[in-house]
Design an enzyme around this catalytic site. Structure first.
Site, PDB file in Angstrom:
ATOM      1  CB  VAL A 270      36.950  41.685  38.969  1.00  0.00           C
ATOM      2  CG1 VAL A 270      35.543  41.250  39.301  1.00  0.00           C
ATOM      3  CG2 VAL A 270      37.054  42.115  37.520  1.00  0.00           C
ATOM      4  CB  CYS A 271      35.759  43.177  44.463  1.00  0.00           C
ATOM      5  SG  CYS A 271      35.623  42.574  46.145  1.00  0.00           S
ATOM      6  CG  PHE A 272      32.847  39.030  44.390  1.00  0.00           C
ATOM      7  CD1 PHE A 272      32.457  38.125  45.360  1.00  0.00           C
ATOM      8  CD2 PHE A 272      32.406  40.335  44.506  1.00  0.00           C
ATOM      9  CE1 PHE A 272      31.638  38.495  46.412  1.00  0.00           C
ATOM     10  CE2 PHE A 272      31.594  40.720  45.554  1.00  0.00           C
ATOM     11  CZ  PHE A 272      31.201  39.791  46.509  1.00  0.00           C
ATOM     12  CG  ASP A 273      39.758  37.556  39.700  1.00  0.00           C
ATOM     13  OD1 ASP A 273      39.043  36.784  39.046  1.00  0.00           O
ATOM     14  OD2 ASP A 273      40.975  37.658  39.555  1.00  0.00           O
TER      15      ASP A 273
END
Length: 276
Positions: A147-150
């Site tokens: 997940v990118c926004f992690d």
């Protein structure tokens, strides 16, 4: 003051969105167009994945379909991003540009200055996250999740310690393409449905932690912003942050046809999107 081109292409399908970014990179490398900043949205809402991601291993395609989302592989690295209630931007500029440093992270900081000014325009006190400890630097090299926004990466933009914009960069044909997401609102359950996890417990833990790491703009404000307000703030922000003037531009029919051709040959194909 230098004039750059500005394109607001509205909400488009995922293949078109990636094809136009690629076309702009090509045209700029051939000297046909000046540096360009583009704003766009997604119809349908879409899960985009990074160039190197493994679909089978990381992505729950059943849920992507269940949520009726588009799906596309980006030409840039990074991780999975759900494009829904957000403003997506791309910046296309030659590596030879006098204001562009050779290092990826430094160029990234220069370009992201435009985003920083946009957040400030909206009254949000944004700043760059710079990893300080060895531990933080290692976390960037070995991301724990798809997940990118992690987690914030180098020079990612942060408000009150939480990530507010995610970006990715590629360099091809002597041109920098940076694109990224400025998220207005987020459906966390939907986002976390889209990935594979070793167990339900891992998913729950990640989703719980996510709240402390990422935040959509409207959660930071008393009054939610409209897309028009956000576009204006970031257009002004890019002009101020990069000391440029943005001149609106509409693609010609021939340019549109070329974009659709790239979409058809690459971004609409399973060979590209599901490649091993």
């Amino acid at each position: 003051m230098e004039t750059w081109r500005f394109i607001d292409s509205g909400d488009r399908d995922p293949a078109y969105n990636m094809a136009l970014d690629e076309a702009l990179l090509n045209w700029h490398s051939e000297g046909l167009i000046p540096p360009t900043i583009r704003f766009y949205g997604w119809n349908p809402p879409t899960l985009s994945i990074g160039y190197f991601q493994k679909v089978q291993k990381e992505i729950n395609m059943e849920m992507v379909e269940k949520h009726q989302l588009g799906f596309v592989r980006r030409p840039t690295g990074g991780r999975g991003v759900l494009h829904d209630k957000e403003l997506t931007y791309s910046v296309i500029v030659t590596e030879e540009h006098p204001d562009m440093p050779a290092s990826v992270t430094e160029a990234y900081r220069i370009i992201s200055q435009g985003i920083l000014e946009g957040f400030r325009d909206l009254g949000l006190d944004a700043y760059f996250a710079v990893p300080k400890t060895e531990e933080e630097k290692n976390a960037l090299k070995n991301p724990r999740s798809a997940v990118c926004f992690d987690a914030p990466s180098w020079y990612e933009l942060v408000v009150e310690g939480r990530k507010v914009a995610g970006s990715a960069q590629t360099r091809q044909k002597g041109v920098i393409l940076q694109h990224g997401s400025i998220v207005l609102d987020i459906d966390e359950d939907k986002l976390f449905d889209l990935f594979n996890y070793p167990s339900e417990r891992v998913r729950e833990r990640m989703q719980r932690n996510f709240k402390n790491k990422a935040v959509p703009i409207n959660e930071l404000r008393d009054v939610p912003l409209s897309m028009e307000e956000v576009k204006k703030a970031f257009k002004d922000g890019f002009e101020k942050g990069l000391s440029i003037k943005l001149e609106p531009y509409t693609l010609t029919d021939a340019e549109e046809a070329e974009v659709k051709q790239i979409a058809k040959e690459r971004y609409e194909t399973d060979e590209w999107n599901f490649r091993k």
